[in-house]
Design a protein around this motif. Structure first.
Motif, mmCIF file in Angstrom:
data_model
loop_
_atom_site.group_PDB
_atom_site.id
_atom_site.type_symbol
_atom_site.label_atom_id
_atom_site.label_comp_id
_atom_site.label_asym_id
_atom_site.label_seq_id
_atom_site.Cartn_x
_atom_site.Cartn_y
_atom_site.Cartn_z
ATOM 1 N N VAL A 1 0.847 -1.196 0.000
ATOM 2 C CA VAL A 1 0.000 0.000 0.000
ATOM 3 C C VAL A 1 0.878 1.239 0.000
ATOM 4 N N THR A 2 0.643 2.131 -0.970
ATOM 5 C CA THR A 2 1.352 3.412 -1.026
ATOM 6 C C THR A 2 0.513 4.475 -0.336
ATOM 7 N N LEU A 3 1.089 5.110 0.683
ATOM 8 C CA LEU A 3 0.366 6.134 1.442
ATOM 9 C C LEU A 3 0.530 7.491 0.764
ATOM 10 N N VAL A 4 -0.586 8.184 0.581
ATOM 11 C CA VAL A 4 -0.596 9.495 -0.067
ATOM 12 C C VAL A 4 -1.164 10.504 0.920
ATOM 13 N N VAL A 5 -0.364 11.522 1.252
ATOM 14 C CA VAL A 5 -0.792 12.550 2.203
ATOM 15 C C VAL A 5 -1.668 13.573 1.488
ATOM 16 N N ASN A 6 -2.856 13.797 2.006
ATOM 17 C CA ASN A 6 -3.767 14.778 1.422
ATOM 18 C C ASN A 6 -3.400 16.181 1.888
ATOM 19 N N THR A 7 -3.188 17.082 0.944
ATOM 20 C CA THR A 7 -2.924 18.484 1.290
ATOM 21 C C THR A 7 -4.246 19.162 1.630
ATOM 22 N N PRO A 8 -4.349 19.776 2.815
ATOM 23 C CA PRO A 8 -5.629 20.380 3.209
ATOM 24 C C PRO A 8 -5.993 21.557 2.314
ATOM 25 N N THR A 9 -7.264 21.634 1.955
ATOM 26 C CA THR A 9 -7.799 22.733 1.143
ATOM 27 C C THR A 9 -9.033 23.299 1.828
ATOM 28 N N GLY A 10 -9.378 24.551 1.460
ATOM 29 C CA GLY A 10 -10.567 25.180 2.037
ATOM 30 C C GLY A 10 -10.465 25.380 3.535
ATOM 31 N N LEU A 11 -9.276 25.761 4.014
ATOM 32 C CA LEU A 11 -9.077 25.944 5.454
ATOM 33 C C LEU A 11 -9.815 27.166 5.960
ATOM 34 N N SER A 12 -10.329 27.069 7.168
ATOM 35 C CA SER A 12 -10.952 28.221 7.822
ATOM 36 C C SER A 12 -9.869 29.175 8.321
ATOM 37 N N LYS A 13 -10.291 30.338 8.771
ATOM 38 C CA LYS A 13 -9.343 31.338 9.264
ATOM 39 C C LYS A 13 -8.571 30.803 10.460
ATOM 40 N N ASP A 14 -9.281 30.138 11.378
ATOM 41 C CA ASP A 14 -8.630 29.590 12.571
ATOM 42 C C ASP A 14 -7.646 28.487 12.199
ATOM 43 N N ALA A 15 -8.036 27.670 11.198
ATOM 44 C CA ALA A 15 -7.148 26.587 10.780
ATOM 45 C C ALA A 15 -5.884 27.144 10.136
ATOM 46 N N LYS A 16 -6.025 28.232 9.369
ATOM 47 C CA LYS A 16 -4.859 28.849 8.747
ATOM 48 C C LYS A 16 -3.916 29.428 9.790
ATOM 49 N N GLU A 17 -4.484 30.074 10.801
ATOM 50 C CA GLU A 17 -3.657 30.644 11.864
ATOM 51 C C GLU A 17 -2.923 29.538 12.630
ATOM 52 N N ALA A 18 -3.645 28.426 12.867
ATOM 53 C CA ALA A 18 -3.016 27.307 13.574
ATOM 54 C C ALA A 18 -1.884 26.710 12.746
ATOM 55 N N LEU A 19 -2.087 26.656 11.423
ATOM 56 C CA LEU A 19 -1.054 26.105 10.547
ATOM 57 C C LEU A 19 0.162 27.030 10.488
ATOM 58 N N LYS A 20 -0.088 28.337 10.491
ATOM 59 C CA LYS A 20 1.020 29.291 10.521
ATOM 60 C C LYS A 20 1.810 29.164 11.820
ATOM 61 N N LYS A 21 1.086 29.005 12.926
ATOM 62 C CA LYS A 21 1.751 28.836 14.215
ATOM 63 C C LYS A 21 2.588 27.558 14.217
ATOM 64 N N PHE A 22 2.039 26.498 13.649
ATOM 65 C CA PHE A 22 2.785 25.237 13.532
ATOM 66 C C PHE A 22 4.052 25.440 12.703
#
Length: 204
Positions: free
Chosen positions: A148-169
């Motif tokens: 099995v080949t694992l494929v990481v899904n790139t998140p799309t349609g992020l909310s404002k809070d999710a974007k801020e959390a990703l920037k903090k990460f």
């Protein structure tokens, strides 16, 4: 000189039927269509045949019937790809599971299984499910593997809070968003120091 040939009238049977049956026309058998259930063995591949005993053509002069060979055509699958006794497939995982690890559900020919993804898994990573492939038709005890080949899904349609959390990460993990032209802030500071050192040497 003597020539020996088969009698064209009796065909070598030694007798001639004068009043032929209107159904079989003297052949001794009738042709009819029958529906037969065929058991397909596990692991059979495309183009291989299944033998059905005594369902072939009748033998000559009352001889036993031959066998019927049924060619198997295996239809394709949207989920699996087969190579010999091994099976290959892909499974999508979320960005969070790829980074932190976690359980995912993987589809196999035996049904769904739960697999634990290791933290830090990269897209394109291939895992092996031992003994989940195709059984061998020659040896029932041998069975292939499922890769099995694992494929990481790139998140799309992020909310404002999710974007801020990703920037903090990103800031906590190295700040790739603040890098310019492939050079980090530390590299720029180091380059500036070297330039100043070069200028000092030039003045000397």
């Amino acid at each position: 000189m003597q020539n020996v040939t088969t009698c064209p009238s009796c065909g070598g049977s030694g007798k001639v039927v004068k009043d032929k049956c209107p159904t079989c026309h003297g052949t001794g058998y009738n042709t009819k269509k029958v529906r037969k259930t065929v058991e397909i063995p596990a692991g059979i591949d495309n183009g291989q045949c299944v033998r059905i005993r005594e369902y072939g053509e009748p033998g000559i002069n009352g001889g036993p019937r031959g066998d019927l060979l049924v060619e198997v055509i295996v239809s394709g699958s949207r989920d699996f790809e087969r190579q010999d006794v091994n099976i290959f497939s892909k499974a999508s995982i979320s960005y969070a599971i790829a980074a932190l690890g976690g359980d995912i559900r993987i589809k196999t020919v035996d049904g769904d299984i739960i697999y634990t993804v290791a933290p830090g898994t990269q897209t394109g990573t291939r895992i092996r499910l031992k003994g989940k492939g195709v059984p061998s038709t020659r040896n029932k005890a041998i069975r292939g593997d499922h890769y099995v080949t694992l494929v990481v899904n790139t998140p799309t349609g992020l909310s404002k809070d999710a974007k801020e959390a990703l920037k903090k990460f990103d800031e906590l993990s190295g700040g790739s968003l603040t890098k310019e032209g492939g050079a980090s802030t530390d590299s720029k500071k180091k380059k500036g120091f070297m330039d100043k050192l070069k200028e000092s040497l030039d003045d000397l």
